[in-house]
Design a protein around this motif. Structure first.
Motif, mmCIF file in Angstrom:
data_model
loop_
_atom_site.group_PDB
_atom_site.id
_atom_site.type_symbol
_atom_site.label_atom_id
_atom_site.label_comp_id
_atom_site.label_asym_id
_atom_site.label_seq_id
_atom_site.Cartn_x
_atom_site.Cartn_y
_atom_site.Cartn_z
ATOM 1 N N UNK A 60 1.867 -8.425 1.246
ATOM 2 C CA UNK A 60 1.267 -7.281 1.954
ATOM 3 C C UNK A 60 2.159 -6.051 1.800
ATOM 4 N N UNK A 61 3.473 -6.262 1.969
ATOM 5 C CA UNK A 61 4.414 -5.127 1.806
ATOM 6 C C UNK A 61 4.297 -4.566 0.394
ATOM 7 N N UNK A 62 4.224 -5.469 -0.605
ATOM 8 C CA UNK A 62 4.163 -4.990 -1.989
ATOM 9 C C UNK A 62 2.908 -4.143 -2.215
ATOM 10 N N UNK A 63 1.754 -4.654 -1.826
ATOM 11 C CA UNK A 63 0.521 -3.906 -2.116
ATOM 12 C C UNK A 63 0.443 -2.617 -1.306
ATOM 13 N N UNK A 64 1.008 -2.605 -0.081
ATOM 14 C CA UNK A 64 0.948 -1.383 0.744
ATOM 15 C C UNK A 64 1.988 -0.358 0.331
ATOM 16 N N UNK A 65 3.214 -0.842 0.084
ATOM 17 C CA UNK A 65 4.330 0.087 -0.158
ATOM 18 C C UNK A 65 4.612 0.325 -1.641
ATOM 19 N N UNK A 119 13.645 11.840 -14.419
ATOM 20 C CA UNK A 119 12.877 12.581 -13.392
ATOM 21 C C UNK A 119 11.763 11.696 -12.822
ATOM 22 N N UNK A 120 11.164 12.163 -11.733
ATOM 23 C CA UNK A 120 10.096 11.395 -11.059
ATOM 24 C C UNK A 120 8.935 11.142 -12.009
ATOM 25 N N UNK A 121 8.507 9.897 -12.045
ATOM 26 C CA UNK A 121 7.378 9.536 -12.918
ATOM 27 C C UNK A 121 6.714 8.252 -12.441
ATOM 28 N N UNK A 122 5.512 8.031 -12.949
ATOM 29 C CA UNK A 122 4.810 6.764 -12.778
ATOM 30 C C UNK A 122 4.807 6.084 -14.145
ATOM 31 N N UNK A 123 4.912 4.766 -14.180
ATOM 32 C CA UNK A 123 4.938 4.080 -15.472
ATOM 33 C C UNK A 123 3.518 3.770 -15.920
ATOM 34 N N UNK A 124 3.139 4.403 -17.032
ATOM 35 C CA UNK A 124 1.811 4.107 -17.599
ATOM 36 C C UNK A 124 1.786 4.538 -19.046
ATOM 37 N N UNK A 125 0.903 3.948 -19.763
ATOM 38 C CA UNK A 125 0.868 4.162 -21.203
ATOM 39 C C UNK A 125 -0.598 4.259 -21.599
ATOM 40 N N UNK A 184 3.267 5.677 -3.074
ATOM 41 C CA UNK A 184 2.709 6.635 -4.039
ATOM 42 C C UNK A 184 1.965 5.940 -5.177
ATOM 43 N N UNK A 185 1.948 4.606 -5.166
ATOM 44 C CA UNK A 185 1.291 3.873 -6.272
ATOM 45 C C UNK A 185 -0.213 3.823 -6.114
ATOM 46 N N UNK A 186 -0.733 4.305 -4.987
ATOM 47 C CA UNK A 186 -2.178 4.191 -4.764
ATOM 48 C C UNK A 186 -2.967 5.183 -5.621
ATOM 49 N N UNK A 187 -2.315 6.238 -6.079
ATOM 50 C CA UNK A 187 -3.013 7.273 -6.858
ATOM 51 C C UNK A 187 -2.243 7.584 -8.131
ATOM 52 N N UNK A 188 -2.961 7.671 -9.218
ATOM 53 C CA UNK A 188 -2.352 8.102 -10.473
ATOM 54 C C UNK A 188 -2.377 9.626 -10.479
ATOM 55 N N UNK A 189 -1.191 10.251 -10.610
ATOM 56 C CA UNK A 189 -1.145 11.707 -10.378
ATOM 57 C C UNK A 189 -1.701 12.494 -11.566
ATOM 58 N N UNK A 225 3.804 -0.424 -11.070
ATOM 59 C CA UNK A 225 4.127 0.551 -12.125
ATOM 60 C C UNK A 225 3.729 1.984 -11.784
ATOM 61 N N UNK A 226 2.764 2.151 -10.882
ATOM 62 C CA UNK A 226 2.359 3.519 -10.537
ATOM 63 C C UNK A 226 3.230 4.125 -9.428
ATOM 64 N N UNK A 227 4.179 3.352 -8.908
ATOM 65 C CA UNK A 227 5.040 3.895 -7.849
ATOM 66 C C UNK A 227 5.937 4.988 -8.428
ATOM 67 N N UNK A 228 5.974 6.141 -7.781
ATOM 68 C CA UNK A 228 6.849 7.217 -8.277
ATOM 69 C C UNK A 228 8.297 6.779 -8.169
ATOM 70 N N UNK A 229 9.028 6.915 -9.275
ATOM 71 C CA UNK A 229 10.441 6.521 -9.266
ATOM 72 C C UNK A 229 11.241 7.444 -10.167
#
Ligand SMILES: O=C(O)CCC(=O)C(=O)O
Length: 264
Positions: A11-16, A134-140, A171-176, A214-218
């Motif tokens: 639950x923590x993983x999917x929410x946070x 810099x801040x990014x989401x991982x996607x290809x 921040x992983x809930x939305x692809x920016x 992977x979509x979590x901003x990091x």
């Protein structure tokens, strides 16, 4: 290592968008991985270096000055920034194929689904050096579906001082920038995201790991300390994933999975 994740942890993983996993390698395995990655950098490992993507770190601390990301050894130095294709090393493959990681992949992709790695990667910030990310989401965008998870394992203590990974929870809930293949966000977008959520610094002991969406901003900073910040991260995905460029990916779990004997 023997761990099972609870419903609360999922639950923590999917929410946070992240979940600390505690220690995932024994002290002996950790020492062996540390030694092996240094041997790989120094050109001493019994590996086919022509299959390994290897990138030198910048000497200026600027991301634009990092070396080319190409296959092959680039000289005997511990100043590599990135090394990929580590599934072709039996020690790293063994870590990648541990039961906990299989269980995680089964929960995310479904029991019985074959799983490949998009990348099995060493990310390094050499002592007193390193290049900020810099801040990014991982996607290809050249993949036909987005890989969902990465497991990031600290090979040294990861601290604020040596440039541990920072995340912005939820921040992983939305692809920016859905159309952008790099996943990087603009400074204005980063400012807006930082106004909404406080960054969490993922400080870990050596051998501990964190599961990341992977979509979590990091992001991560330079290494201001006297010890390196070595890390091994694995991005898992469904083995059926295809790349528009016709890239091949190694299966890690399921039919056709790499066996350590076949990569030695
Ligand atoms: O290890 C790090 O510093 C961050 C790695 C990262 O951002 C990534 O793999 O996308």
């Amino acid at each position: 290592m023997n761990q099972q994740l609870s419903t609360e942890q999922w639950q923590q993983f999917w929410e946070q968008g992240y979940l600390p996993l505690d220690k995932v390698v024994s002290d002996a395995e950790l020492a062996a991985l540390q030694q092996r990655i240094d041997d790989i950098m120094l050109g001493k490992a019994p590996l086919d270096y022509d299959r390994m993507l290897m990138q030198l770190d910048s000497t200026t601390g600027k991301i634009g000055d990092t070396g080319p990301q190409t296959k092959g050894h680039k000289g005997a130095t511990l100043d590599y920034r990135k090394i990929q294709d580590l599934e072709f090393d039996p020690l790293f493959l063994h870590t990648m194929q541990q039961p906990l990681f299989r269980e995680i992949c089964e929960v995310v992709h479904g029991t019985g689904t074959a799983v490949a790695c998009f990348r099995a990667m060493f990310m390094n910030k050499p002592a007193g050096k390193g290049t900020p990310l810099a801040w990014h989401q991982d996607r290809w965008t050249d993949l036909d579906r987005d890989p969902v998870i990465t497991i990031w394992i600290a090979l040294d203590p990861a601290t604020i001082a040596n440039g541990c990974v920072q995340i912005l929870p939820r921040t992983h809930h939305t692809l920016i920038n859905a159309e952008d293949s790099s996943g990087f966000i603009t400074p204005a977008q980063a400012e807006a995201a930082l106004a909404q959520a406080k960054p969490i610094f993922l400080e870990l002991q050596a051998g501990e790991a964190v599961l990341l969406h992977n979509w979590l901003l990091h992001a991560s900073d330079v290494n201001k300390s006297g010890i390196p910040r070595r890390a091994f991260s694995i991005c898992y995905m469904e083995a059926a994933t295809q790349s528009k460029r016709g890239e091949q990916f190694s299966t890690i779990f399921g039919e056709g999975a790499l066996a350590s004997a076949s990569v030695a």
